[in-house]
Design a protein around this motif. Structure first.
Motif, PDB file in Angstrom:
ATOM      1  N   LEU A   1      61.394  39.786  62.368  1.00 19.32           N
ATOM      2  CA  LEU A   1      62.558  38.951  62.064  1.00 19.32           C
ATOM      3  C   LEU A   1      62.293  38.056  60.855  1.00 19.32           C
ATOM      4  O   LEU A   1      63.160  37.861  60.009  1.00 19.32           O
ATOM      5  CB  LEU A   1      62.929  38.098  63.279  1.00 19.32           C
ATOM      6  CG  LEU A   1      63.677  38.841  64.396  1.00 19.32           C
ATOM      7  CD1 LEU A   1      63.829  37.963  65.620  1.00 19.32           C
ATOM      8  CD2 LEU A   1      65.058  39.281  63.901  1.00 19.32           C
ATOM      9  N   VAL A   2      61.089  37.509  60.781  1.00 20.64           N
ATOM     10  CA  VAL A   2      60.745  36.650  59.631  1.00 20.64           C
ATOM     11  C   VAL A   2      60.954  37.458  58.352  1.00 20.64           C
ATOM     12  O   VAL A   2      61.517  36.982  57.364  1.00 20.64           O
ATOM     13  CB  VAL A   2      59.287  36.149  59.737  1.00 20.64           C
ATOM     14  CG1 VAL A   2      58.830  35.512  58.438  1.00 20.64           C
ATOM     15  CG2 VAL A   2      59.149  35.148  60.881  1.00 20.64           C
ATOM     16  N   HIS A   3      60.543  38.703  58.388  1.00 21.15           N
ATOM     17  CA  HIS A   3      60.674  39.578  57.234  1.00 21.15           C
ATOM     18  C   HIS A   3      62.152  39.858  56.940  1.00 21.15           C
ATOM     19  O   HIS A   3      62.630  39.701  55.818  1.00 21.15           O
ATOM     20  CB  HIS A   3      59.922  40.869  57.556  1.00 21.15           C
ATOM     21  CG  HIS A   3      59.916  41.840  56.439  1.00 21.15           C
ATOM     22  ND1 HIS A   3      59.241  41.593  55.263  1.00 21.15           N
ATOM     23  CD2 HIS A   3      60.503  43.045  56.306  1.00 21.15           C
ATOM     24  CE1 HIS A   3      59.420  42.609  54.459  1.00 21.15           C
ATOM     25  NE2 HIS A   3      60.173  43.507  55.061  1.00 21.15           N
ATOM     26  N   LYS A   4      62.872  40.216  58.007  1.00 28.48           N
ATOM     27  CA  LYS A   4      64.275  40.594  57.813  1.00 28.48           C
ATOM     28  C   LYS A   4      65.143  39.417  57.373  1.00 28.48           C
ATOM     29  O   LYS A   4      66.136  39.582  56.701  1.00 28.48           O
ATOM     30  CB  LYS A   4      64.846  41.155  59.116  1.00 28.48           C
ATOM     31  CG  LYS A   4      64.345  42.553  59.435  1.00 28.48           C
ATOM     32  CD  LYS A   4      64.872  43.006  60.769  1.00 28.48           C
ATOM     33  CE  LYS A   4      64.213  44.314  61.198  1.00 28.48           C
ATOM     34  NZ  LYS A   4      64.426  44.579  62.614  1.00 28.48           N
ATOM     35  N   LEU A   5      64.738  38.199  57.790  1.00 29.09           N
ATOM     36  CA  LEU A   5      65.570  37.040  57.474  1.00 29.09           C
ATOM     37  C   LEU A   5      65.523  36.657  56.007  1.00 29.09           C
ATOM     38  O   LEU A   5      66.367  35.911  55.523  1.00 29.09           O
ATOM     39  CB  LEU A   5      65.118  35.837  58.311  1.00 29.09           C
ATOM     40  CG  LEU A   5      65.708  35.741  59.710  1.00 29.09           C
ATOM     41  CD1 LEU A   5      64.996  34.676  60.510  1.00 29.09           C
ATOM     42  CD2 LEU A   5      67.199  35.428  59.634  1.00 29.09           C
ATOM     43  N   GLN A   6      64.544  37.171  55.290  1.00 31.98           N
ATOM     44  CA  GLN A   6      64.433  36.749  53.898  1.00 31.98           C
ATOM     45  C   GLN A   6      65.616  37.268  53.114  1.00 31.98           C
ATOM     46  O   GLN A   6      65.963  38.426  53.200  1.00 31.98           O
ATOM     47  CB  GLN A   6      63.129  37.220  53.323  1.00 31.98           C
ATOM     48  CG  GLN A   6      62.083  36.314  53.881  1.00 31.98           C
ATOM     49  CD  GLN A   6      60.762  36.616  53.337  1.00 31.98           C
ATOM     50  OE1 GLN A   6      60.563  36.647  52.144  1.00 31.98           O
ATOM     51  NE2 GLN A   6      59.869  36.879  54.247  1.00 31.98           N
ATOM     52  N   GLY A   7      66.198  36.356  52.352  1.00 31.03           N
ATOM     53  CA  GLY A   7      67.367  36.763  51.592  1.00 31.03           C
ATOM     54  C   GLY A   7      68.639  36.557  52.398  1.00 31.03           C
ATOM     55  O   GLY A   7      69.727  36.644  51.856  1.00 31.03           O
ATOM     56  N   CYS A   8      68.539  36.315  53.731  1.00 27.18           N
ATOM     57  CA  CYS A   8      69.810  36.080  54.437  1.00 27.18           C
ATOM     58  C   CYS A   8      69.774  34.821  55.302  1.00 27.18           C
ATOM     59  O   CYS A   8      70.595  34.666  56.192  1.00 27.18           O
ATOM     60  CB  CYS A   8      70.264  37.316  55.195  1.00 27.18           C
ATOM     61  SG  CYS A   8      69.139  37.954  56.400  1.00 27.18           S
ATOM     62  N   VAL A   9      68.826  33.925  55.022  1.00 19.11           N
ATOM     63  CA  VAL A   9      68.783  32.665  55.772  1.00 19.11           C
ATOM     64  C   VAL A   9      70.110  31.919  55.626  1.00 19.11           C
ATOM     65  O   VAL A   9      70.692  31.435  56.610  1.00 19.11           O
ATOM     66  CB  VAL A   9      67.595  31.790  55.288  1.00 19.11           C
ATOM     67  CG1 VAL A   9      67.730  30.372  55.787  1.00 19.11           C
ATOM     68  CG2 VAL A   9      66.280  32.392  55.753  1.00 19.11           C
ATOM     69  N   ASP A  10      70.637  31.888  54.386  1.00 15.91           N
ATOM     70  CA  ASP A  10      71.888  31.160  54.170  1.00 15.91           C
ATOM     71  C   ASP A  10      73.028  31.755  54.999  1.00 15.91           C
ATOM     72  O   ASP A  10      73.826  31.032  55.588  1.00 15.91           O
ATOM     73  CB  ASP A  10      72.268  31.174  52.688  1.00 15.91           C
ATOM     74  CG  ASP A  10      71.385  30.208  51.915  1.00 15.91           C
ATOM     75  OD1 ASP A  10      70.892  29.245  52.542  1.00 15.91           O
ATOM     76  OD2 ASP A  10      71.179  30.423  50.718  1.00 15.91           O
ATOM     77  N   GLY A  11      73.068  33.074  55.035  1.00 19.07           N
ATOM     78  CA  GLY A  11      74.120  33.757  55.790  1.00 19.07           C
ATOM     79  C   GLY A  11      74.029  33.424  57.266  1.00 19.07           C
ATOM     80  O   GLY A  11      75.051  33.122  57.913  1.00 19.07           O
ATOM     81  N   VAL A  12      72.824  33.448  57.827  1.00 19.97           N
ATOM     82  CA  VAL A  12      72.661  33.150  59.251  1.00 19.97           C
ATOM     83  C   VAL A  12      73.062  31.698  59.522  1.00 19.97           C
ATOM     84  O   VAL A  12      73.751  31.394  60.505  1.00 19.97           O
ATOM     85  CB  VAL A  12      71.201  33.392  59.705  1.00 19.97           C
ATOM     86  CG1 VAL A  12      71.028  33.002  61.159  1.00 19.97           C
ATOM     87  CG2 VAL A  12      70.809  34.842  59.508  1.00 19.97           C
ATOM     88  N   LEU A  13      72.646  30.808  58.602  1.00 19.96           N
ATOM     89  CA  LEU A  13      72.993  29.390  58.803  1.00 19.96           C
ATOM     90  C   LEU A  13      74.507  29.217  58.848  1.00 19.96           C
ATOM     91  O   LEU A  13      75.038  28.479  59.686  1.00 19.96           O
ATOM     92  CB  LEU A  13      72.382  28.540  57.685  1.00 19.96           C
ATOM     93  CG  LEU A  13      70.867  28.326  57.776  1.00 19.96           C
ATOM     94  CD1 LEU A  13      70.348  27.582  56.549  1.00 19.96           C
ATOM     95  CD2 LEU A  13      70.494  27.548  59.044  1.00 19.96           C
ATOM     96  N   GLU A  14      75.181  29.925  57.952  1.00 18.54           N
ATOM     97  CA  GLU A  14      76.643  29.822  57.946  1.00 18.54           C
ATOM     98  C   GLU A  14      77.226  30.301  59.277  1.00 18.54           C
ATOM     99  O   GLU A  14      78.111  29.654  59.849  1.00 18.54           O
ATOM    100  CB  GLU A  14      77.196  30.681  56.816  1.00 18.54           C
ATOM    101  CG  GLU A  14      77.938  29.846  55.787  1.00 18.54           C
ATOM    102  CD  GLU A  14      78.182  30.654  54.545  1.00 18.54           C
ATOM    103  OE1 GLU A  14      78.975  31.600  54.625  1.00 18.54           O
ATOM    104  OE2 GLU A  14      77.526  30.367  53.515  1.00 18.54           O
ATOM    105  N   ALA A  15      76.678  31.437  59.747  1.00 17.26           N
ATOM    106  CA  ALA A  15      77.181  31.981  61.014  1.00 17.26           C
ATOM    107  C   ALA A  15      76.948  30.974  62.152  1.00 17.26           C
ATOM    108  O   ALA A  15      77.800  30.792  63.032  1.00 17.26           O
ATOM    109  CB  ALA A  15      76.492  33.300  61.325  1.00 17.26           C
ATOM    110  N   LEU A  16      75.786  30.307  62.105  1.00 17.56           N
ATOM    111  CA  LEU A  16      75.470  29.342  63.166  1.00 17.56           C
ATOM    112  C   LEU A  16      76.336  28.088  63.058  1.00 17.56           C
ATOM    113  O   LEU A  16      76.705  27.478  64.060  1.00 17.56           O
ATOM    114  CB  LEU A  16      73.985  28.981  63.117  1.00 17.56           C
ATOM    115  CG  LEU A  16      73.060  30.099  63.611  1.00 17.56           C
ATOM    116  CD1 LEU A  16      71.640  29.888  63.116  1.00 17.56           C
ATOM    117  CD2 LEU A  16      73.072  30.170  65.138  1.00 17.56           C
TER     118      LEU A  16
END
Ligand code: ADP
Length: 987
Positions: free
Chosen positions: A123-138
């Motif tokens: 997950l740490v690997h996959k989250l790179q480049g989409c942290v902002d997107g996940v934060l928005e979703a949260l």
């Protein structure tokens, strides 16, 4: 030995391997794995990762815990360590053999939060480049507040740390938040990763082709070509990790090979091409070779079903127009049957295909996006296909990795890049690791290393893998040569020349001739071949080319020329120089030694002009040169950009070879008068080149300092001056430079360039500010710069990979330099360990004005040490500590030590976890200070209480003009109210 014992016995080494880089990345990756395996529970993790504590303390805590948990956990820990540590850092550590396999733990994943734990590493690997997107979703789902988001996005975190902080926060918000995150990742993966191996069933013929391609790729990649002439060195035995960095993003952790095509650092989601850039010899081809090999063995890049490797050098000799299909099959691997079906599968699944193009800078044509080809079956010249592939107008979705020297990358090409990764060469630990691999006998390896370390100029050179290889290869000469040990790159190449001429074909000298004289004929023949090749951008020579130049079998088996590897069978007997820099070196030898050379060659070389119409008759390269004049003119224009780096390297070698120090070599090989004349020509060209730069410096705006921003050619000219090793020429060249500030930012300055800069700059007449931000100076480079520190009044080394070690040496030197007043070290790898040195600097130098240490790893502990120096210093005006982890305790120490300062006007503690206790301590400083004007406290966690203290203090102070307080723990109402009370507070 039992795993427990291994952990205990190797405690110091493990701590060093985990923490010495100053980055928490390795420790955090180990923790990820242990959490995923269930070897640690969440509470363990929280006990280890205590915010504000030093990295070493956290690592010790982990070691204690792992040990107490017993043999299984110790085994898992060692296994995790082995996976995480780069080879260089793992040297000398033994890992238990019996440790269990790490597999994703499915059993525990009944809730989303458990999945977060069990899949943490991926997950740490996959989250790179989409942290902002996940934060928005949260945010949208109401699980996160904007303060939560800010906390995750804190600029002190690297992208992987941001991913981990996000996971930690999500965990604390419960299972629903965790499922929002997992869902986001799942959706995100769908378009880019349709590869779910079970869903995809390639046709049988395709699988056969895949097998054939991978065994062909593996066969091509398993040996390193530079060793072709001497021994078959397998890539597995010698490959050493180089340092990789993203070109665009400043803060990030160390990049691994797979990150090249991974999500980290993408700047253009639409583009498919990743550029790996670096200097000649920094290891770009070798890195691609490694990737090819790992893919072929199923060890990396397994998202790609097919990998097609191309060499631009080889594509130069493809004169037929081809379609993409023909390009793939003819140049990489021919399908035994069902070509159409296989190609159709490739077209239908672009995301599972990878193309690599090595050495774009060696392609004769410079990148352009003028000619469009969109259809994969349409034929076009190979370079047109290549440019369309890079742009994505052909084979959109297929990922492409391209390598090129940095200076040959045009802005036009940059527009089409998904990201750029810079290969920086070997780290100091990498050099160590490479030499140990190169010399299997540990005593020889230790001797070679000792000799390298004793000669810092040599050590600086060894950051470049090609030079490291040469230096390591010539170790006997290096060890034996005492005072004549090599200083310049030319010295090192002369050594390799001598080494191979004498060792590969030991012509027993009967007439007492010097080594060069004995082999003069071979040197001239190879020299002419190289020279002609450089002039016509030709790096691969056919048998006919060699014959035309008179190069014989005997010359070929000299190691300098190696058989060119080719995936297709059509060009079976072609040769190339074992490295392009060696071709430049031979071309330079030819320029120095040949009596046929036209007088205008040297001036043209230094003006980087095309040298084609010089008097020398062209004798070869029928295959490489276009036939008609018109074609030739067009090609000359196109190839100009591609040629420049090689012309520069050749010119650098010409400068080195014509140095007074080597004049004896040429005695009896060519007339001394001719050599002297050429040397005078070079000195004149260098002086003219430098003057031209000085003349281009604009007059300063009134009231500002005169500043020169160096053009890239300036660094090259400086390197040529260094190769000459004639201080009078350097002195004359520098005597006319009258600037106050010399700016060399983003100029690819590494340790080698630092040596040359220091050599030349020490001749300046007046002190300057030297600005080297955003380069790769590193600790070794810092050491190389020391000889010119007496002429620097300020030194800017932002973003340069410097650690405490480099700082220790720098400070030991600059405290002796009277004019030294300012230093900026934003975004390096400094920790508390060097704060004592800064403290000493502040105590000793009562002329010191500005200290900027933002975005490093300084905690309260370091701040306390710095405070000791601040107490005594009476000159410091600017203190910048943005983006560290000073906290309240550190702030209190700093504030109280600054109370007596009459000089401090500007203080920044932005983003340092400062709370109200810290703010109250700063309020005391404000009460007492008569000099402080600006105080920066943005992005901290100061509450109303803290601000009230500041307001009270400001009532007694008229000197302070602004206190910046944006993004603290204050409500909108608080802010409105405080603004009314004190207008100098800025929210
Ligand atoms: P570039 O493509 O950047 O010009 P190369 O990959 O050709 O550089 O490297 C030049 C030489 O340096 C190689 O032939 C090899 O001897 C050595 N070298 C480069 N990278 C590595 C590496 N990662 N490990 C071991 N040796 C290397």
């Amino acid at each position: 030995m039992l795993a427990e014992e291994l952990v205990l016995k190797q405690r110091t080494k493990i701590l060093h391997a985990l923490c010495s880089s100053g980055s928490a990345e390795h420790l955090e990756r180990v923790l990820d794995i242990l959490l995923a395996q269930g070897a640690l529970i969440w509470e363990d993790y929280q006990n280890i990762q205590v915010p504000g504590r030093t990295l070493y303390t956290n690592a010790r805590q982990l070691l204690d815990l792992v040990y107490t948990k017993g043999v299984d956990t110790c085994g898992l820990f060692l296994h995790a360590l082995k996976l995480v540590l780069p080879e260089a850092q793992a040297v000398g550590l033994s890992f238990s053999e019996s440790c269990s396999n790490l597999e994703e733990n499915d059993e525990r994943q009944s809730t989303s939060n458990q999945t977060l734990l069990a899949q943490r590493p991926s997950l740490v690997h996959k989250l790179q480049g989409c942290v902002d997107g996940v934060l928005e979703a949260l945010l949208d789902s109401g699980h996160f507040s904007s303060a939560d988001c800010d906390e995750v996005r804190l600029p002190i975190y690297t992208p992987t740390q941001q991913a981990r902080r996000l996971l930690d926060h999500v965990r604390s918000r419960g299972d629903l938040a965790a499922s929002v995150l997992l869902q986001y990742i799942h959706q995100k993966q769908e378009p880019g990763f349709p590869l779910n191996q079970r869903e995809l069933t390639p046709p049988k013929e395709f699988l056969k082709y895949q097998k054939k391609l991978s065994s062909s790729v593996s066969a091509q990649a398993c040996f390193l070509s530079t060793y072709g002439g001497t021994s078959h060195m397998s890539l597995d035995d010698i490959y050493t990790d180089g340092e990789l960095e993203l070109a665009e993003v400043n803060a990030h952790g160390p990049l691994g090979l797979e990150d090249i095509v991974g999500l980290a650092g993408i700047v253009n989601e639409e583009a498919d091409t990743v550029l790996v850039s670096g200097e000649a010899g920094s290891g770009k081809s070798t890195l691609l070779q490694r990737l090819h090999l790992l893919w072929a063995r199923g060890l990396a890049l397994q998202d790609f079903l097919l990998l097609f490797p191309f060499s631009c050098r080889r594509l130069n000799s493809e004169h037929n127009e081809l379609s993409v299909q023909e390009l793939l099959f003819q140049h990489c691997c021919w399908p035994d049957r069902n070509q159409e079906e296989i190609f159709q599968f490739i077209l239908d699944h672009p995301h599972q295909i990878l193309f690599t193009f090595d050495g774009l800078d060696e392609l004769k044509q410079s990148f352009t996006d003028e000619h469009r080809v969109c259809c994969p079956t349409q034929r076009a010249p190979v370079h047109v296909l290549l440019f369309n592939l890079i742009q994505g107008s052909l084979m959109k979705g297929v990922q492409k990795v391209v390598t090129s020297r940095s200076e040959a990358v045009s802005p036009l090409l940059k527009k089409h890049l998904r990201k750029e990764v810079v290969l920086k060469g070997f780290s100091p630990a990498g050099i160590d690791c490479f030499v140990r691999k190169h010399h299997r006998d540990p005593t020889v390896a230790a001797k070679v290393l000792e000799s390298m370390q004793a000669n810092t100029a040599l050590l600086g050179l060894c950051h470049s893998p090609v030079l490291c290889w040469i230096v390591s290869q010539c170790h006997k000469e290096l060890l034996g040569c005492g005072e004549g040990s090599p200083k310049t790159i030319t010295d090192v190449y002369l050594m390799i020349l001598q080494h191979f001429l004498q060792h590969q074909s030991p012509l027993k000298s009967t007439m007492g001739l010097g080594w060069l004289q004995e082999h003069l004929k071979t040197v001239l023949l190879l020299g002419q071949l190289a020279f002609e090749g450089i002039r016509s951008t030709c790096y691969i020579f056919s048998g006919t080319d060699l014959e035309a130049c008179g190069v014989t079998e005997k010359d070929i088996c000299m190691v300098f020329l190696i058989k060119s590897k080719d995936m297709s069978s059509t060009h079976s007997k072609c040769y190339e120089f074992s490295h392009v820099t060696l071709q430049c070196f031979f071309a330079a030898l030819f320029i120095v030694l040949s009596s046929n050379i036209n007088r205008s060659v040297i001036p043209k070389l230094f003006e980087l002009e095309n040298m084609r119409e010089t008097g020398l008759t062209r004798v070869c390269f029928g295959a490489c040169l276009p036939s008609s004049d018109q074609q030739q003119q067009a090609s000359e224009k196109e190839s100009k950009a591609a040629e420049t780096p090689n012309l520069q390297i050749t010119a650098m070698f010409v400068s080195g070879l014509l140095s007074q120090r080597h004049q004896n070599l040429w005695l009896h090989c060519c007339p001394s008068a001719a050599v002297e004349k050429k040397a005078r020509q070079v000195a004149k060209c260098l002086s003219k080149g430098i003057q031209k730069h000085f003349r281009s410096i604009p007059q300063p705006v009134q009231g500002e300092k005169k500043s020169m921003h160096a053009m890239p050619d300036f660094v090259w000219l400086i390197k040529c001056l260094y190769e000459m090793q004639e201080s009078q020429i350097a002195k004359d060249a520098m005597s006319k430079l009258e600037v106050d500030h010399l700016k060399l930012t983003y100029c690819n300055i590494g340790p080698v360039e630092c040596t040359a800069l220091a050599y030349v700059l020490q001749h300046l007449r007046n002190p300057v500010g030297l600005q080297l931000d955003n380069n790769s100076v590193g600790d070794v480079g810092v050491e190389q710069l020391l000889p010119c520190m007496h002429i620097c009044n300020s030194l800017y080394l932002r973003n340069n990979n410097i650690t405490d070690e480099g700082i220790r040496k720098l400070i030991a030197k600059v405290i002796q330099c009277d004019s030294f007043q300012k230093i900026a070290l934003f975004n390096n790898k400094l920790t508390d360990a060097c704060m004592q040195d800064f403290s000493y600097l502040l105590k000793t130098k009562q002329v010191f004005i500005s200290l900027r240490l933002g975005n490093n790893n300084i905690t309260a502990e370091g701040a306390k040490q710095l405070a000791e120096g601040l107490k005594v210093n009476q000159t410091l005006a600017y203190l910048g500590l943005w983006g560290n982890r000073i906290g309240d305790a550190g702030t209190e120490a700093l504030a109280s030590s600054l109370e007596k300062s009459n000089s401090l006007v500007w203080l920044s503690l932005v983003g340092n976890g400062v709370g109200s206790a810290g703010a109250c301590a700063l309020a005391n400083l404000i009460r007492k200070s008569t000099s402080l004007q600006e105080l920066w406290l943005t992005e901290n966690c100061i509450t109303r209480t803290g601000v009230e203290c500041l307001i009270q203090a400001l009532k007694h102070n008229t000197y302070v003009t602004s206190v910046w307080l944006r993004n603290n723990d204050l409500s909108l109402e608080d802010v409105e109210e405080m603004k009314q009370l004190e207008s100098r507070l800025i929210f």
